[in-house]
Write a protein that holds these residues in place. Structure first.
Motif, PDB file in Angstrom:
ATOM      1  N   GLN A  51       6.619   5.949  -7.090  1.00 62.04           N
ATOM      2  CA  GLN A  51       6.318   6.706  -5.879  1.00 62.04           C
ATOM      3  C   GLN A  51       7.048   8.049  -5.871  1.00 62.04           C
ATOM      4  OE1 GLN A  51       7.214   4.055  -2.641  1.00 62.04           O
ATOM      5  NE2 GLN A  51       5.609   2.601  -3.185  1.00 62.04           N
ATOM      6  N   GLN A  98      -1.498   7.617  -1.487  1.00 62.27           N
ATOM      7  CA  GLN A  98      -1.026   6.841  -0.332  1.00 62.27           C
ATOM      8  C   GLN A  98      -1.762   5.520  -0.217  1.00 62.27           C
ATOM      9  OE1 GLN A  98       1.685   7.857   1.639  1.00 62.27           O
ATOM     10  NE2 GLN A  98       1.523   5.670   2.118  1.00 62.27           N
ATOM     11  N   ASP A 102       0.064   1.910  -0.225  1.00 65.12           N
ATOM     12  CA  ASP A 102      -0.125   0.969   0.891  1.00 65.12           C
ATOM     13  C   ASP A 102      -0.681  -0.363   0.387  1.00 65.12           C
ATOM     14  OD1 ASP A 102       0.764   2.958   2.551  1.00 65.12           O
ATOM     15  OD2 ASP A 102      -1.227   3.500   3.304  1.00 65.12           O
TER      16      ASP A 102
END
Length: 395
Positions: A51, A98, A102
């Motif tokens: 990330q 994203q 998630d």
């Protein structure tokens, strides 16, 4: 909490997508294994480095299609994205950054995974124990953990440094010459600066776009002509179309060459090439192909860079996006394993068994270092799935 893991059945080193994929496959086969493993990573978090890198380079979406992810069900991500179709990008439904994060967070929650142990493993020591050796993991805080089985699921730690960098004699500000892994676009104000980015892969493209968005002028230099490809390797390498002949090849050196031919170095997606061409037309970007640095000198407040073809560049910063190199004998964590259990090595890659197990012990490899068995996509998300199927069946 770490005291609970002073002895564990399976120790997994690394908490990236490969480790998460393996655990998802393990728990699909045997839910009881949930309390039989411990995951070690310096961050103490799942996918933290992944990330961080995506955020630092401002990467909007993955290069791999939506069927490639840590869940054993290939359609799980599409189902998760049912209410977020705008975050699947053309072509082939590439997941937005994203969305993918998630999805992985949701998978970790659904699997009810225990926390990652925040610990850096400094050494893996084989221990003779009855018929099967065990392993002692030496941690940075002087604690140790004994494991019956170990999975090495971290990426290569060997950054590739071009020869000219080691020959620089003039002192220079360290932030003015960085490997791409040290660059975080979010923290930089580059207005009016001239930046030289070295490398022909997708990372170079993202850095160029991000630097220009911050007001810099960029020279993108590659040792050969830039390659435009949708994926790192042809989709045929995801199944038997190409892998059948690869697995039938008994010569490990030839397998290594097949991997090099399939990946053929770094490449840029058509979408990225389109962005770069637009920036060239706006006179914010210059691309220098078939060009290699032979010397760089820091003088005054600038770099003077000399190339093999006589070209010279003056710039304020140099970013080197030359990736990492795969060499099992150069990985510090693997030195004790290699000394205790020697095994054949082909061009830096270990010859593992079909389950990706090190000869003579219960030590397993994932990622690029498992390339001789998995194939050219070993370091990709698709390679994580292929490796997990093999290792899970053995564990």
């Amino acid at each position: 909490m770490l005291a609970e893991a002073s002895n564990t059945d399976i120790a997994i080193i690394g908490a990236g997508p490969h480790a998460l994929t393996l655990i998802a496959y393990l728990l699909q086969k045997r839910k009881k294994l949930r309390h039989g493993f411990a995951v070690f990573d310096p961050s103490g978090m799942w996918l933290q480095q992944w990330q961080q890198q995506f955020a630092a380079f401002e990467i909007p979406h993955l290069r791999s299609p939506a069927v490639h992810h840590p869940d054993p069900n290939p359609y799980a991500l599409r189902k998760f994205a049912a209410c977020r179709p705008q975050e699947l990008f053309a072509p082939y439904d590439l997941p937005g950054t994203q969305l993918f994060q998630d999805f992985c967070t949701n998978l970790i929650r659904c699997l009810d995974l225990p926390p990652v142990f925040k610990a850096k493993v400094l050494r893996i020591e084989p221990l003779q124990h009855r018929l099967r050796p065990r392993f002692r993991l030496w941690l940075a805080d002087d604690r140790t953990v004994v494991a019956r089985r170990v999975v090495f699921a971290k990426g290569s730690s060997q950054i590739y440094i071009p020869e000219w960098m080691s020959q620089i004699q003039s002192p220079y500000p360290p932030e003015r010459l960085c490997h791409s892994q040290q660059v975080d676009l979010r923290k930089l104000n580059l207005a009016g600066e001239r930046i030289l980015i070295i490398g022909g892969g997708l990372t170079s493209g993202h850095l160029a776009v991000g630097a220009i968005a911050r007001g810099a002028r960029v020279v993108l230099m590659a040792r050969r002509n830039l390659q435009e490809k949708l994926f790192d390797a042809e989709p045929g390498w995801l199944g038997p179309k190409y892998l059948k002949d690869f697995w039938a090849e008994p010569d490990w050196e030839k397998r290594w060459y097949l991997i090099q031919q399939a990946r053929n170095g770094g490449s840029l997606t058509p979408a990225m090439m389109l962005q770069l061409r637009r920036l060239m037309r706006c006179d914010r970007l210059q691309i220098q192909e078939q060009c290699q640095v032979v010397k760089a000198v820091w003088q005054g407040n600038s770099w003077f860079v000399h190339c093999h073809n006589g070209k010279e560049n003056e710039c304020d910063r140099i970013w080197v996006a030359t990736g990492t190199k795969l060499d099992v004998s150069a990985e510090p964590l693997l030195s004790d394993i290699l000394n205790t259990f020697p095994l054949p090595i082909a061009r830096g890659l270990p010859v593992l068994d079909p389950c990706l197990r090190w000869s003579g012990c219960e030590f397993y490899m994932m990622g690029g270092l498992a390339g001789l068995q998995v194939g050219p996509v070993a370091r990709n998300l698709s390679g994580a799935r292929m490796a997990s199927e093999r290792i899970a069946s053995a564990l």
